[in-house]
Design an enzyme around this catalytic site. Structure first.
Site, PDB file in Angstrom:
ATOM      1  N   ILE A 143       0.903  -1.149   0.000  1.00  0.00           N
ATOM      2  CA  ILE A 143       0.000   0.000   0.000  1.00  0.00           C
ATOM      3  C   ILE A 143       0.942   1.199   0.000  1.00  0.00           C
ATOM      4  CG2 ILE A 143      -1.746   1.311   1.246  1.00  0.00           C
ATOM      5  CD1 ILE A 143      -2.711  -1.355   2.422  1.00  0.00           C
ATOM      6  N   PRO A 144       1.072   1.867  -1.131  1.00  0.00           N
ATOM      7  CA  PRO A 144       2.147   2.847  -1.309  1.00  0.00           C
ATOM      8  C   PRO A 144       1.894   4.204  -0.653  1.00  0.00           C
ATOM      9  CG  PRO A 144       0.851   2.692  -3.302  1.00  0.00           C
ATOM     10  CD  PRO A 144       0.309   1.656  -2.355  1.00  0.00           C
ATOM     11  N   CYS A 145       1.869   4.220   0.678  1.00  0.00           N
ATOM     12  CA  CYS A 145       1.664   5.485   1.382  1.00  0.00           C
ATOM     13  C   CYS A 145       2.849   6.426   1.163  1.00  0.00           C
ATOM     14  CB  CYS A 145       1.399   5.253   2.862  1.00  0.00           C
ATOM     15  SG  CYS A 145       2.650   4.308   3.709  1.00  0.00           S
ATOM     16  N   HIS A 146       3.962   5.894   0.646  1.00  0.00           N
ATOM     17  CA  HIS A 146       5.096   6.772   0.337  1.00  0.00           C
ATOM     18  C   HIS A 146       4.777   7.726  -0.813  1.00  0.00           C
ATOM     19  CE1 HIS A 146       5.622   3.177  -2.195  1.00  0.00           C
ATOM     20  NE2 HIS A 146       6.171   4.008  -3.084  1.00  0.00           N
TER      21      HIS A 146
END
Length: 175
Positions: A143-146
């Site tokens: 989950i690419p919260c970056h």
């Protein structure tokens, strides 16, 4: 995301810890799929974090078959273009789920502001709640919260450190 919510369906979880260019990486899976990807400097701290997230779960490590999953995740961290083809067990509130889905829709190498993500999910005033959902994300890189940034495009807040966030974005952009 509270540990209480996460433990409801997590009676058992397998995990393994490996190394990647970002540091130590822990991958854990329930019977439904990968439920945690944690990155840090201290493998022991990652294991404690996992235990804190799933206090009632029976955790088992050292499974050679499961270590292939860690290798898959490490490969994805090092070369995001490979994609990550593992089943995920994503647990959170309905709001967190919406935020995490919106994050997964941001193409690799691109970013979106917390405010933009809030608008995308139909909650334009929930910018801080979006940031909290990003901070609660237990599945680093999957989950690419970056990819969430400030309104001015600057990097801010990343649970696993700003330098890791920058490195992930640079890799995705081919830098």
């Amino acid at each position: 995301m509270t540990a209480k919510r996460e433990t409801r369906a997590a009676a058992t979880a397998r995990f393994a810890i490996g190394e990647c260019s970002l540091g130590a990486i822990l991958v854990a899976a329930s019977t439904r799929g990968v439920c945690a990807i944690l990155i840090g400097d201290d493998p022991e701290r990652l294991a404690c974090d996992l235990q804190d997230r799933f206090p009632r779960a029976m955790l088992s490590g050292g499974d050679p078959d499961f270590e292939r999953s860690v290798a898959t995740v490490v490969g994805f961290v090092e070369a995001p273009g490979l994609g990550l083809d593992l089943p995920l067990d994503i647990r959170g509130t309905a709001f967190q789920q919406r935020v995490w889905q919106a994050l997964q829709e941001i193409p690799a190498g691109q970013t979106a502001s917390y405010a933009e993500i809030a608008r995308r999910i139909g909650a334009p005033k929930a910018v801080r709640a979006v940031a909290r959902a990003c901070a609660a994300n237990p599945l680093a890189v999957a989950i690419p919260c970056h990819r969430a940034v400030r309104n001015d495009g600057q990097l801010s807040g990343y649970r696993w450190g700003i330098e890791r966030k920058r490195a992930l974005l640079d890799r995705e952009a081919g830098r």
